[in-house]
Motif scaffolding. Structure first.
Motif, PDB file in Angstrom:
ATOM      1  N   ARG A 125      51.299  45.452  55.272  1.00 10.62           N
ATOM      2  CA  ARG A 125      51.671  44.369  56.183  1.00 10.62           C
ATOM      3  C   ARG A 125      53.108  43.928  55.908  1.00 10.62           C
ATOM      4  NH1 ARG A 125      49.232  38.280  57.549  1.00 10.62           N
ATOM      5  NH2 ARG A 125      51.191  37.619  58.558  1.00 10.62           N
ATOM      6  N   TYR A 126      53.431  43.839  54.623  1.00  8.84           N
ATOM      7  CA  TYR A 126      54.753  43.363  54.230  1.00  8.84           C
ATOM      8  C   TYR A 126      55.565  44.476  53.564  1.00  8.84           C
ATOM      9  CZ  TYR A 126      52.363  38.807  54.522  1.00  8.84           C
ATOM     10  OH  TYR A 126      51.630  37.712  54.922  1.00  8.84           O
ATOM     11  N   ILE A 127      56.838  44.566  53.914  1.00  4.89           N
ATOM     12  CA  ILE A 127      57.755  45.415  53.163  1.00  4.89           C
ATOM     13  C   ILE A 127      58.379  44.530  52.094  1.00  4.89           C
ATOM     14  CG2 ILE A 127      59.867  46.781  53.220  1.00  4.89           C
ATOM     15  CD1 ILE A 127      59.300  47.452  56.091  1.00  4.89           C
ATOM     16  N   GLY A 180      56.669  40.298  62.889  1.00  2.00           N
ATOM     17  CA  GLY A 180      58.045  40.719  63.130  1.00  2.00           C
ATOM     18  C   GLY A 180      59.056  39.764  62.515  1.00  2.00           C
ATOM     19  N   THR A 181      58.708  39.236  61.342  1.00  2.00           N
ATOM     20  CA  THR A 181      59.534  38.198  60.714  1.00  2.00           C
ATOM     21  C   THR A 181      60.209  38.689  59.440  1.00  2.00           C
ATOM     22  OG1 THR A 181      58.035  36.484  61.549  1.00  2.00           O
ATOM     23  CG2 THR A 181      59.536  35.852  59.780  1.00  2.00           C
ATOM     24  N   VAL A 182      61.506  38.456  59.368  1.00  2.00           N
ATOM     25  CA  VAL A 182      62.273  38.665  58.134  1.00  2.00           C
ATOM     26  C   VAL A 182      62.152  37.384  57.313  1.00  2.00           C
ATOM     27  CG1 VAL A 182      64.613  38.797  57.224  1.00  2.00           C
ATOM     28  CG2 VAL A 182      63.912  40.349  59.034  1.00  2.00           C
ATOM     29  N   HIS A 206      69.542  35.648  59.388  1.00  2.00           N
ATOM     30  CA  HIS A 206      69.790  36.422  60.613  1.00  2.00           C
ATOM     31  C   HIS A 206      70.517  37.732  60.316  1.00  2.00           C
ATOM     32  CE1 HIS A 206      68.329  33.678  63.753  1.00  2.00           C
ATOM     33  NE2 HIS A 206      68.669  32.713  62.918  1.00  2.00           N
ATOM     34  N   THR A 207      71.307  37.752  59.257  1.00  2.00           N
ATOM     35  CA  THR A 207      71.974  38.999  58.863  1.00  2.00           C
ATOM     36  C   THR A 207      70.942  40.022  58.406  1.00  2.00           C
ATOM     37  OG1 THR A 207      73.996  37.832  58.237  1.00  2.00           O
ATOM     38  CG2 THR A 207      73.680  40.020  57.310  1.00  2.00           C
ATOM     39  N   TYR A 208      69.965  39.571  57.629  1.00  2.00           N
ATOM     40  CA  TYR A 208      68.876  40.475  57.250  1.00  2.00           C
ATOM     41  C   TYR A 208      68.104  40.929  58.491  1.00  2.00           C
ATOM     42  CZ  TYR A 208      69.504  39.175  52.318  1.00  2.00           C
ATOM     43  OH  TYR A 208      70.009  38.977  51.055  1.00  2.00           O
ATOM     44  N   GLY A 209      67.953  40.012  59.453  1.00  2.00           N
ATOM     45  CA  GLY A 209      67.291  40.388  60.694  1.00  2.00           C
ATOM     46  C   GLY A 209      68.028  41.503  61.400  1.00  2.00           C
ATOM     47  N   ARG A 210      69.348  41.400  61.436  1.00  2.00           N
ATOM     48  CA  ARG A 210      70.154  42.439  62.064  1.00  2.00           C
ATOM     49  C   ARG A 210      70.032  43.754  61.298  1.00  2.00           C
ATOM     50  NH1 ARG A 210      76.778  42.358  62.765  1.00  2.00           N
ATOM     51  NH2 ARG A 210      76.938  44.036  64.310  1.00  2.00           N
ATOM     52  N   GLY A 211      69.957  43.654  59.968  1.00  2.00           N
ATOM     53  CA  GLY A 211      69.793  44.862  59.155  1.00  2.00           C
ATOM     54  C   GLY A 211      68.509  45.595  59.484  1.00  2.00           C
ATOM     55  N   TYR A 212      67.411  44.851  59.620  1.00  2.00           N
ATOM     56  CA  TYR A 212      66.142  45.493  59.970  1.00  2.00           C
ATOM     57  C   TYR A 212      66.150  45.988  61.410  1.00  2.00           C
ATOM     58  CZ  TYR A 212      63.169  45.147  55.867  1.00  2.00           C
ATOM     59  OH  TYR A 212      62.601  45.359  54.632  1.00  2.00           O
ATOM     60  N   ASN A 245      68.695  47.153  62.954  1.00  2.00           N
ATOM     61  CA  ASN A 245      69.469  48.404  62.935  1.00  2.00           C
ATOM     62  C   ASN A 245      68.622  49.589  62.517  1.00  2.00           C
ATOM     63  OD1 ASN A 245      71.802  47.099  63.735  1.00  2.00           O
ATOM     64  ND2 ASN A 245      72.680  46.966  61.683  1.00  2.00           N
ATOM     65  N   LEU A 246      67.559  49.311  61.770  1.00  2.00           N
ATOM     66  CA  LEU A 246      66.665  50.385  61.323  1.00  2.00           C
ATOM     67  C   LEU A 246      65.581  50.694  62.352  1.00  2.00           C
ATOM     68  CD1 LEU A 246      66.194  49.363  57.567  1.00  2.00           C
ATOM     69  CD2 LEU A 246      67.502  51.312  58.443  1.00  2.00           C
ATOM     70  N   GLY A 247      65.608  49.959  63.462  1.00  2.00           N
ATOM     71  CA  GLY A 247      64.636  50.211  64.514  1.00  2.00           C
ATOM     72  C   GLY A 247      63.411  49.317  64.483  1.00  2.00           C
ATOM     73  N   PHE A 248      63.396  48.334  63.595  1.00  2.00           N
ATOM     74  CA  PHE A 248      62.263  47.418  63.511  1.00  2.00           C
ATOM     75  C   PHE A 248      62.341  46.379  64.630  1.00  2.00           C
ATOM     76  CE2 PHE A 248      62.405  49.322  59.416  1.00  2.00           C
ATOM     77  CZ  PHE A 248      61.129  49.265  58.895  1.00  2.00           C
ATOM     78  N   ASP A 249      61.188  45.934  65.087  1.00  2.00           N
ATOM     79  CA  ASP A 249      61.109  44.906  66.123  1.00  2.00           C
ATOM     80  C   ASP A 249      61.165  43.530  65.452  1.00  2.00           C
ATOM     81  OD1 ASP A 249      60.737  43.459  68.415  1.00  2.00           O
ATOM     82  OD2 ASP A 249      58.586  43.886  68.587  1.00  2.00           O
TER      83      ASP A 249
END
Length: 255
Positions: free
Chosen positions: A97-99, A124-126, A154-160, A162-166
């Motif tokens: 469930r969690y990375i 879908g939460t960072v 939000h920077t971490y959100g952008r990082g994920y 970029n990896l294709g995560f929703d």
């Protein structure tokens, strides 16, 4: 006296000397831990509001020796424990469930790459862990996170992303360092990709200013970059109430 009793017998060893030795052990480990030796700007720093501090860090200006590292040590140890807890929970429920803590890149250049604490597939939460002291915890619970923390999330959100995560949301889980788990507080808002884009542009402008001022050759010109004094100035690596060199800044001491 048995060998064990002799080993545990501290009679004759002044307590002050033993305490000094134990502190030395702790400080040595602290100063040689990669997390505390980091000099490059990461997502946790580049959203903060003081341009002079960012310039100091970009140019790797020598800092002013700071005080007690124990809060940072506790924070680092807790992050390690929480990472293990996430992995254990995934094993318990039989799925991921969690990375747990993972490196992500929002953009190339300063501030673009860092370690995100958690990504939750179900929502879908960072998520980022923060362990503030009592006063700060109360403030964040009432007012929400600082600009620096918000940009980081939000920077971490952008990082994920970029990896294709929703990525749908970003969150900060505040755990009171001096309190109870029952008092934990979660701040969250929808992911906004424009926030890290704006922060990246600002960071690039500071890089350009450092280059134009040729700070590597003229460190006295750091004072040409206006600081943004705030409540956290005393924790800044370059803070000094009475600056005498280029790598010292009075911050809010005279505000």
């Amino acid at each position: 006296m048995t060998d064990q009793a002799a080993f545990l017998d501290l009679e004759g060893l002044p307590a002050v000397e033993l305490l000094a030795d134990l502190k030395e052990v702790i400080l040595h480990a602290y100063h040689t831990t990669p997390r505390h030796m980091q000099v490059e700007i990461g997502p946790s720093e580049y959203g903060q509001e003081c341009a002079r501090k960012l310039a100091f860090q970009l140019m790797q200006a020598p800092g002013v020796p700071k005080g007690d590292p124990l809060p940072s040590i506790v924070g680092t140890a807790t992050h390690t424990w929480l990472q293990a807890a996430i992995e254990k929970w995934n094993a318990h429920i039989g799925r991921v469930r969690y990375i747990p803590e993972a490196r992500v890149t929002a953009h190339p250049g300063p501030g673009g790459t860092g370690s995100c604490d958690v990504f939750d597939f179900d929502t879908g939460t960072v998520i980022d862990w923060k362990l503030p002291g009592t006063t700060r915890f109360s403030y964040y619970k009432r007012k929400g996170p600082s600009t620096q923390y918000r940009v980081q999330a939000h920077t971490y959100g952008r990082g994920y992303a970029n990896l294709g995560f929703d990525v749908k949301r970003v969150a900060i889980c505040f755990l009171p360092r001096g309190g109870m788990l029952s008092n934990a507080h979660l701040w969250s808002e929808p992911y906004d990709p424009q926030i890290p884009v704006t922060a990246e542009r600002r960071m690039n402008s500071i890089v350009e200013i450092c280059d134009e001022l040729r700070l590597d050759q003229h460190p006295d010109r750091f004072r040409m970059i206006a600081p943004t004094p705030g409540d956290d100035c005393t924790f800044c690596p370059w803070f000094h109430p009475n600056p005498t060199t280029y790598n010292q800044c009075e911050g809010n001491a005279k505000s």
